[in-house]
Write an enzyme that holds these catalytic residues in place. Structure first.
Site, short mmCIF file in Angstrom:
data_model
loop_
_atom_site.label_atom_id
_atom_site.label_comp_id
_atom_site.label_asym_id
_atom_site.label_seq_id
_atom_site.Cartn_x
_atom_site.Cartn_y
_atom_site.Cartn_z
N GLY A 39 1.41 -1.30 -0.32
CA GLY A 39 0.20 0.13 -0.06
C GLY A 39 0.79 1.26 0.12
O GLY A 39 2.75 1.03 0.41
N GLN A 44 3.59 9.80 1.00
CA GLN A 44 4.58 8.78 1.11
C GLN A 44 6.00 9.71 -0.11
O GLN A 44 7.00 9.45 -0.13
CB GLN A 44 4.27 7.51 0.98
N CYS A 96 6.17 0.36 7.52
CA CYS A 96 5.79 1.75 6.57
C CYS A 96 6.85 1.50 5.84
O CYS A 96 7.50 1.57 6.41
CB CYS A 96 4.75 2.82 7.14
N LEU A 97 6.78 2.03 4.70
CA LEU A 97 7.84 2.84 4.17
C LEU A 97 8.69 3.85 4.00
O LEU A 97 9.73 4.02 4.07
CB LEU A 97 7.24 2.98 2.09
N HIS A 138 -4.01 1.62 7.69
CA HIS A 138 -3.39 2.40 7.40
C HIS A 138 -2.67 3.70 6.20
O HIS A 138 -2.56 4.84 7.18
CB HIS A 138 -1.30 1.35 7.43
N GLU A 139 -3.17 3.47 5.45
CA GLU A 139 -2.99 4.22 4.14
C GLU A 139 -4.37 5.47 4.32
O GLU A 139 -3.36 6.64 4.63
CB GLU A 139 -3.92 3.80 3.12
N HIS A 142 -2.55 8.47 6.55
CA HIS A 142 -1.47 9.15 6.35
C HIS A 142 -1.87 9.99 5.20
O HIS A 142 -1.49 11.17 5.39
CB HIS A 142 -0.29 8.38 4.41
NI NI Z 1 2.82 3.57 5.91
#
Ligand code: NI
Length: 174
Positions: A39, A44, A96-97, A138-139, A142
């Protein structure tokens, strides 16, 4: 983590068909694929717009072994409705990235309904549970400037992935 774009509320998309929006979506899909994530949210990659992309995992109780064959979903201007009580949230590990190398135990709602638009401007209206619901929450976070460490109720549950498995990479990161 620490970049101001990741800490503020992203803005609604007003024109899904606009070249700018379509280019953003293509960029996000490319970035997610390269990073091997499941995701990604626009902030991000430094763009403060309410767009997320993800692989909707099957609604199985456990995390799926593989996301092979699952088609990526683009969700624009998402709205989430929680379908269970705050007290019924359950904890699971997330990565998470934007928080590389770490994973944390995060409480999330088990059942949600999410609505929004796809990349063609069509309505999406889905009830999701378990890991699928977790990925979307989660997304979605963001887009409101929330990274998962902020959701932790116990900071001792923030770990280096390397400490779990020295061979682990960043798979499952979102
Ligand atoms: Ni994330």
């Amino acid at each position: 983590m620490g970049n101001p774009v990741l800490a503020r509320r992203a803005e609604e998309v007003t024109d899904v068909a606009a070249r700018e929006t379509q280019a953003l979506i293509a960029d996000m899909l490319d970035t997610m694929a390269r990073a091997g994530g499941i995701g990604l949210a626009a902030p991000q990659i430094g763009v403060s717009r309410r767009v997320i992309v993800f692989y909707p995992p099957p609604d199985t109780p456990e995390r799926p072994e593989s996301l092979e064959g699952i088609e990526v979903r683009v969700l624009i201007n998402p709205v989430i409705t929680y379908l269970d009580a705050e007290a019924d949230r359950e904890e699971d590990w997330e990565a998470c990235l934007s928080v590389p190398g770490l994973k944390g135990l995060v409480p999330r709602h088990r059942r949600i309904r999410y609505q929004g638009l796809d990349a063609d401007g069509n309505s999406i209206d889905v009830v999701a549970q378990a890991f699928h619901a977790r990925v979307v929450q989660h997304e979605f976070d963001h887009l409101d400037g929330i990274l998962y460490p902020k959701r932790l109720t116990d900071l001792s549950k923030l770990h280096y992935i390397q400490e779990w498995n020295p061979l682990a990479d960043e798979e499952d990161a979102t």
